[in-house]
Design a protein around this motif. Structure first.
Motif, PDB file in Angstrom:
ATOM      1  N   GLY A 184      39.887  38.067  37.553  1.00  0.00           N
ATOM      2  CA  GLY A 184      41.004  38.316  38.465  1.00  0.00           C
ATOM      3  C   GLY A 184      40.544  38.293  39.911  1.00  0.00           C
ATOM      4  N   MET A 185      39.404  38.928  40.160  1.00  0.00           N
ATOM      5  CA  MET A 185      38.876  38.987  41.525  1.00  0.00           C
ATOM      6  C   MET A 185      38.429  37.604  42.000  1.00  0.00           C
ATOM      7  N   LEU A 186      37.731  36.859  41.142  1.00  0.00           N
ATOM      8  CA  LEU A 186      37.304  35.514  41.534  1.00  0.00           C
ATOM      9  C   LEU A 186      38.496  34.614  41.806  1.00  0.00           C
ATOM     10  N   ASN A 187      39.529  34.746  41.008  1.00  0.00           N
ATOM     11  CA  ASN A 187      40.733  33.938  41.219  1.00  0.00           C
ATOM     12  C   ASN A 187      41.376  34.267  42.566  1.00  0.00           C
ATOM     13  N   ALA A 188      41.368  35.559  42.929  1.00  0.00           N
ATOM     14  CA  ALA A 188      41.919  35.956  44.224  1.00  0.00           C
ATOM     15  C   ALA A 188      41.085  35.392  45.378  1.00  0.00           C
ATOM     16  N   CYS A 189      39.773  35.218  45.145  1.00  0.00           N
ATOM     17  CA  CYS A 189      38.862  34.699  46.188  1.00  0.00           C
ATOM     18  C   CYS A 189      38.906  33.179  46.306  1.00  0.00           C
ATOM     19  N   LEU A 190      39.403  32.497  45.282  1.00  0.00           N
ATOM     20  CA  LEU A 190      39.285  31.038  45.202  1.00  0.00           C
ATOM     21  C   LEU A 190      39.816  30.280  46.426  1.00  0.00           C
ATOM     22  N   PRO A 191      40.951  30.684  47.032  1.00  0.00           N
ATOM     23  CA  PRO A 191      41.416  29.952  48.223  1.00  0.00           C
ATOM     24  C   PRO A 191      40.411  29.970  49.375  1.00  0.00           C
ATOM     25  N   GLU A 213      44.598  42.953  48.917  1.00  0.00           N
ATOM     26  CA  GLU A 213      45.876  43.356  48.308  1.00  0.00           C
ATOM     27  C   GLU A 213      45.910  43.000  46.819  1.00  0.00           C
ATOM     28  N   ALA A 214      45.381  41.826  46.467  1.00  0.00           N
ATOM     29  CA  ALA A 214      45.346  41.423  45.058  1.00  0.00           C
ATOM     30  C   ALA A 214      44.464  42.374  44.253  1.00  0.00           C
ATOM     31  N   ALA A 215      43.316  42.768  44.825  1.00  0.00           N
ATOM     32  CA  ALA A 215      42.409  43.689  44.127  1.00  0.00           C
ATOM     33  C   ALA A 215      43.060  45.056  43.949  1.00  0.00           C
ATOM     34  N   ALA A 216      43.686  45.565  45.011  1.00  0.00           N
ATOM     35  CA  ALA A 216      44.334  46.881  44.927  1.00  0.00           C
ATOM     36  C   ALA A 216      45.460  46.869  43.890  1.00  0.00           C
ATOM     37  N   LYS A 217      46.237  45.793  43.886  1.00  0.00           N
ATOM     38  CA  LYS A 217      47.342  45.666  42.924  1.00  0.00           C
ATOM     39  C   LYS A 217      46.793  45.577  41.498  1.00  0.00           C
ATOM     40  N   GLY A 218      45.715  44.804  41.311  1.00  0.00           N
ATOM     41  CA  GLY A 218      45.126  44.654  39.988  1.00  0.00           C
ATOM     42  C   GLY A 218      44.584  45.962  39.446  1.00  0.00           C
ATOM     43  N   ILE A 219      43.870  46.706  40.304  1.00  0.00           N
ATOM     44  CA  ILE A 219      43.316  47.999  39.886  1.00  0.00           C
ATOM     45  C   ILE A 219      44.456  48.946  39.516  1.00  0.00           C
ATOM     46  N   GLN A 266      38.983  56.550  36.898  1.00  0.00           N
ATOM     47  CA  GLN A 266      40.398  56.402  37.269  1.00  0.00           C
ATOM     48  C   GLN A 266      41.007  55.188  36.587  1.00  0.00           C
ATOM     49  N   GLY A 267      40.265  54.074  36.601  1.00  0.00           N
ATOM     50  CA  GLY A 267      40.787  52.818  36.064  1.00  0.00           C
ATOM     51  C   GLY A 267      40.760  52.740  34.551  1.00  0.00           C
ATOM     52  N   ARG A 268      40.068  53.669  33.885  1.00  0.00           N
ATOM     53  CA  ARG A 268      39.987  53.655  32.416  1.00  0.00           C
ATOM     54  C   ARG A 268      40.780  54.821  31.806  1.00  0.00           C
ATOM     55  N   ILE A 269      40.408  56.053  32.169  1.00  0.00           N
ATOM     56  CA  ILE A 269      41.013  57.231  31.537  1.00  0.00           C
ATOM     57  C   ILE A 269      42.516  57.288  31.799  1.00  0.00           C
ATOM     58  N   LEU A 270      42.923  56.997  33.049  1.00  0.00           N
ATOM     59  CA  LEU A 270      44.355  57.074  33.370  1.00  0.00           C
ATOM     60  C   LEU A 270      45.155  55.957  32.712  1.00  0.00           C
ATOM     61  N   LYS A 271      44.452  54.963  32.151  1.00  0.00           N
ATOM     62  CA  LYS A 271      45.113  53.904  31.378  1.00  0.00           C
ATOM     63  C   LYS A 271      44.905  54.117  29.873  1.00  0.00           C
ATOM     64  N   GLY A 272      44.350  55.284  29.503  1.00  0.00           N
ATOM     65  CA  GLY A 272      44.163  55.597  28.090  1.00  0.00           C
ATOM     66  C   GLY A 272      42.998  54.873  27.442  1.00  0.00           C
TER      67      GLY A 272
END
Length: 353
Positions: A184-191, A213-219, A266-272
């Motif tokens: 996801g991050m590499l795709n956001a960097c591609l442009p 913004e893409a990284a923040a939204k993805g997280i 935060q990114g794991r436990i809060l998503k179960g």
């Protein structure tokens, strides 16, 4: 008289590059003494092709992670480790040879795979703990891995093989990949990084608003894809109960990884989802649950966190020497200790914490 060994695996790699570059003669760097015979370089060879599209760069490929000659492994599906590495490297106008550091880096990747048995797949990442070009002031201190955008997987006479491209990334880009996901991050960097070309002179792409913004939204929406994290400084000391006092159980973490572990929780436990930390002698598993509790079984510590405990732990895990008490987990403390960053000669070049 013995028959000449087949070069079918090697030929299959070259055939894919002929499709891209026609009859261009690449710069080729062979290995004089094979690794098996005590030579220093595990890869049989590295080739570098010149291209000007989309910008001038070297397109470098390894020979040696897959089976280049006769089929030897029992795995009929895959050729050797099932991949070869590629690297696209920005090329200066006067450059007639790819830089030696890039060839050394690829051979180091070979040593890592041959000695550990760990393989690279699209979506992986690796912290280099310093500049990927030793001695330079580049901001690129880590590597990400993705399928080469111009080279699909191929079926060779020795089995299937992928071309996995290695991409130089900055420390904060690595953190974004850990707390979200690599692809996801590499795709956001591609442009801003066409064909994932590694450019030692570039700055972090998280300074681009669209990427951050893409990284923040993805997280926020996806959470983290990182379920396992190898932690060099990871230890567990059980608590002690005495007549007059009791000592809490202590989980020790190095300062370098404390901050990222807090964000991963935060990114794991809060998503179960679970997060597993793997150290030299202990494994620590964080799980989402209704009531915080810590249990220990042989070499595994299992810590159940509810939303409150996860929040307390996340906010307290910072890259600074300290002892962190978690109100929701009485009887357990987190001890954060200094991390010494060493160079290839074992000299301490940075202290974190």
């Amino acid at each position: 008289m013995s028959a000449e060994p087949s070069t079918a695996g090697w030929d299959a790699i070259e055939k894919e590059f002929v499709k891209l570059y026609g009859d261009q003669e690449p710069k080729h760097y062979g290995t004089l003494i094979s690794y098996a015979l005590g030579g220093p370089d595990p890869l049989d060879g590295i080739s570098a092709y010149k291209t000007d599209e989309p910008v001038p760069h070297w397109h470098i490929v390894t020979f040696g992670f897959s089976e280049l000659y006769d089929k030897e492994s029992d795995n009929t599906e895959e050729s050797g480790y099932g991949f070869e590495l590629t690297l696209r490297l920005a090329r200066g106008p006067e450059e007639d040879e790819p830089p030696a550091w890039a060839l050394n880096l690829l051979q180091n990747m070979g040593r890592y795979v041959f000695n550990s048995g760990n393989i690279f797949r699209s979506g992986d990442y690796m912290d280099a703990n310093g500049p990927i070009c030793l001695g330079s002031d580049t901001r690129l201190t880590a590597l990400a891995f993705i399928g080469d955008p111009e080279l699909p997987a191929v079926d060779t006479p020795n089995g299937r093989m992928e071309f996995i491209q290695m991409v130089g990334i900055t420390g904060d880009e690595l953190e974004a990949m850990q707390t979200w996901n690599t692809l996801g991050m590499l795709n956001a960097c591609l442009p801003y990084m066409p064909q994932y070309i590694t450019d030692l002179s570039r700055d972090s792409l998280l300074k681009k608003e669209a990427v951050s913004e893409a990284a923040a939204k993805g997280i926020r929406e996806d959470g983290s894809n990182t379920g396992f994290l190898f932690v060099d400084q990871l230890a567990w000391e059980p608590g002690k109960k005495g007549w007059l006092s009791k000592t809490p159980a202590a989980l020790t973490l190095g300062a370098k990884q404390a901050g990222i572990i807090g964000k991963l929780l935060q990114g794991r436990i809060l998503k179960g989802r679970e997060l597993t930390l793997v150290g030299p002698e202990i494994r620590v598993i964080f799980e989402a649950g209704e009531k915080p509790v810590c249990t220990v079984l042989e070499d595994t510590v299992r810590i159940i966190l509810d939303e409150t405990a996860a929040g307390e732990l996340s906010s307290g895990l910072v890259p600074r020497e300290s002892v962190l008490e978690i109100p929701s987990l009485p009887g357990t403390v987190i001890r954060i200790v200094k991390t010494n960053i060493k160079d290839s000669d074992g000299n301490v070049v940075e202290v974190i914490g």
